[in-house]
Design an enzyme around this catalytic site. Structure first.
Site, PDB file in Angstrom:
ATOM      1  CG  ASP A 137      -1.884   7.395   0.461  1.00  0.00           C
ATOM      2  OD1 ASP A 137      -2.585   8.402   0.424  1.00  0.00           O
ATOM      3  OD2 ASP A 137      -1.241   6.979  -0.517  1.00  0.00           O
ATOM      4  CG  ASP A 160      -1.729   1.213   1.398  1.00  0.00           C
ATOM      5  OD1 ASP A 160      -2.312   1.655   0.402  1.00  0.00           O
ATOM      6  OD2 ASP A 160      -1.779   1.747   2.524  1.00  0.00           O
ATOM      7  N   GLY A 186      -4.869   2.683  -3.050  1.00  0.00           N
ATOM      8  CA  GLY A 186      -6.130   3.393  -3.226  1.00  0.00           C
ATOM      9  C   GLY A 186      -5.911   4.884  -3.358  1.00  0.00           C
TER      10      GLY A 186
END
Length: 406
Positions: free
Chosen positions: A197, A195, A284
């Site tokens: 962030d 991921d 995301g």
């Protein structure tokens, strides 16, 4: 009949001891059944289980060893082993083997005591304990990293309860404890997906964009609830993104320039690349910032959301499919297939609820400085150290960094 003897040697370490001891045994055609050695602060502990053939008898072997070891100022103990004892021990070696990794800023005696008590309570016996991290400094101001690895053997009756027990004491003592099966896949990982962030970078980019747009508090509140798993990611993402409508494109470059990597991220990526791993960002967040990291760190694959911009302004929408939790899990499997590896050879790292699907698909899923829900749901977590602590979960030793740096 042949005789079985367990020999334990201890004392000050010096070059050539193993050659000296086994050289004497060799004169009597001794067979080695097991051998192990450890050196702590120049003090040697050496054990060897031998089979002495009938024609050699044990007395001359033991006599010669005792004389030589005494002259070397070493302590020695001989213990006869019966055939039944050996067979029982040998059969026990076929039981499942696991690795327990203890990660902390400092390793305390209480931590070792609590971890070993849990393994014993669940029917696991410790075969070996190794320090993977460098020898610690005595200077309290140094940035300390400590890792001890336990190799344990046995068949725990309740794996979920065992993991819950480790998670409980990890929270109590502010340490991280990983429990893995010691399989061939643990030693042969090939791909790590991240991921972005709050994992690779110490920020949530959408919150940074919101600050520039003057809607920081509203977006931050939605982000937190989404990461805690209280809101559906896709719905919350659309709501946050809509609040950014009209933001000038020029602010993106400034945000990218001020993003900070999380502790240990650069060291981890450098080490992984040197070891031949492939890496990916499955985020995301937004491709603009993911590509910025890709150039900085040399990431192989990037999948994120394309921030739609028209006439130099953010529209409040994304172009194409949203990369949510389900899509991250799909991408992990797609990249693994492209790289011709099994999912058991994949490590996935993330912090939010939308990372749980990909963490569950990976052979090693790690919740990094994660929200409570994610930490409880993931099989492994790291909260006390930096991102490069993941190296210890694949058996990396501190001395390996010297070889990687060459």
């Amino acid at each position: 009949m042949s005789e079985l003897v367990l020999i334990n040697v201890s004392g000050r370490d010096k070059p050539g001891l193993t050659s000296e001891i086994t050289g004497i045994m060799g004169q009597y055609h001794v067979r080695i059944l097991d051998i192990g050695q450890a050196v702590i602060h120049d003090h040697l502990t050496w054990g060897i289980l031998i089979e002495i053939p009938d024609e050699s008898k044990s007395s001359p072997v033991i006599r010669d060893l005792l004389f030589r070891l005494h002259s070397l100022d070493l302590q020695v103990r001989f213990a006869p082993i019966t055939i039944d004892e050996y067979q029982q021990w040998a059969e026990g070696r076929n039981r499942a083997c696991y690795i327990v990794t203890l990660l902390s800023r400092d390793i305390k005696a209480e931590q070792i005591a609590r971890v070993s008590a849990i393994t014993a309570r669940h029917g696991l016996n410790i075969d070996n304990i190794s320090r993977l991290s460098a020898r610690p400094s005595l200077n309290p101001s140094d940035n300390r990293i400590a890792c001890v690895e336990f190799s344990v053997r046995g068949t725990p009756s309740d794996l979920e309860q065992l993991r819950a027990d480790f998670l409980h004491i990890a929270g109590e003592m502010n340490v991280d404890i990983a429990f893995q099966e010691d399989s061939i896949f643990r030693r042969n990982r090939r791909l790590v997906v991240f991921d972005m962030d709050s994992t690779l970078i110490d920020a949530e980019v959408i919150d940074e964009l919101a600050l520039e747009a003057g809607v920081g508090p509203q977006v931050a509140e939605i982000t937190e609830r989404a990461m805690q798993g209280e809101l559906d990611f896709s719905q919350s993402f659309a709501e946050r993104l809509a609040l950014l409508k009209g933001l000038d494109e020029s602010v993106l470059e400034g945000i990218a320039a001020r993003l900070r990597l999380t502790e240990g991220a650069e060291h981890l990526i450098l080490s992984l690349k040197s070891l031949g791993y492939r890496t990916a960002i499955l985020s995301g967040g937004f491709t603009y910032f993911a590509h910025h990291l890709q150039q900085k760190l040399g990431i192989d694959y990037v999948y994120a959301n394309e921030l739609e911009i028209e006439n130099g302004k953010v529209t409040g929408r994304v172009a194409g499919q949203i990369v949510d939790g389900r899509r991250k899990a799909e991408l992990l499997l797609e990249i693994a297939e492209r790289e011709h590896i099994s999912r058991e050879q994949v490590i996935a790292v993330g912090d939010g609820a939308n990372d749980l699907p990909m963490l569950s698909q990976a052979g090693l899923g790690v919740a990094f400085r994660a929200k409570p829900l994610v930490k409880e749901s993931a099989r492994h977590s790291i909260s006390t150290l930096g991102l490069d602590a993941i190296l210890y979960l694949i058996g990396y030793r501190e001395n390996d960094s010297l070889q990687i740096g060459k």
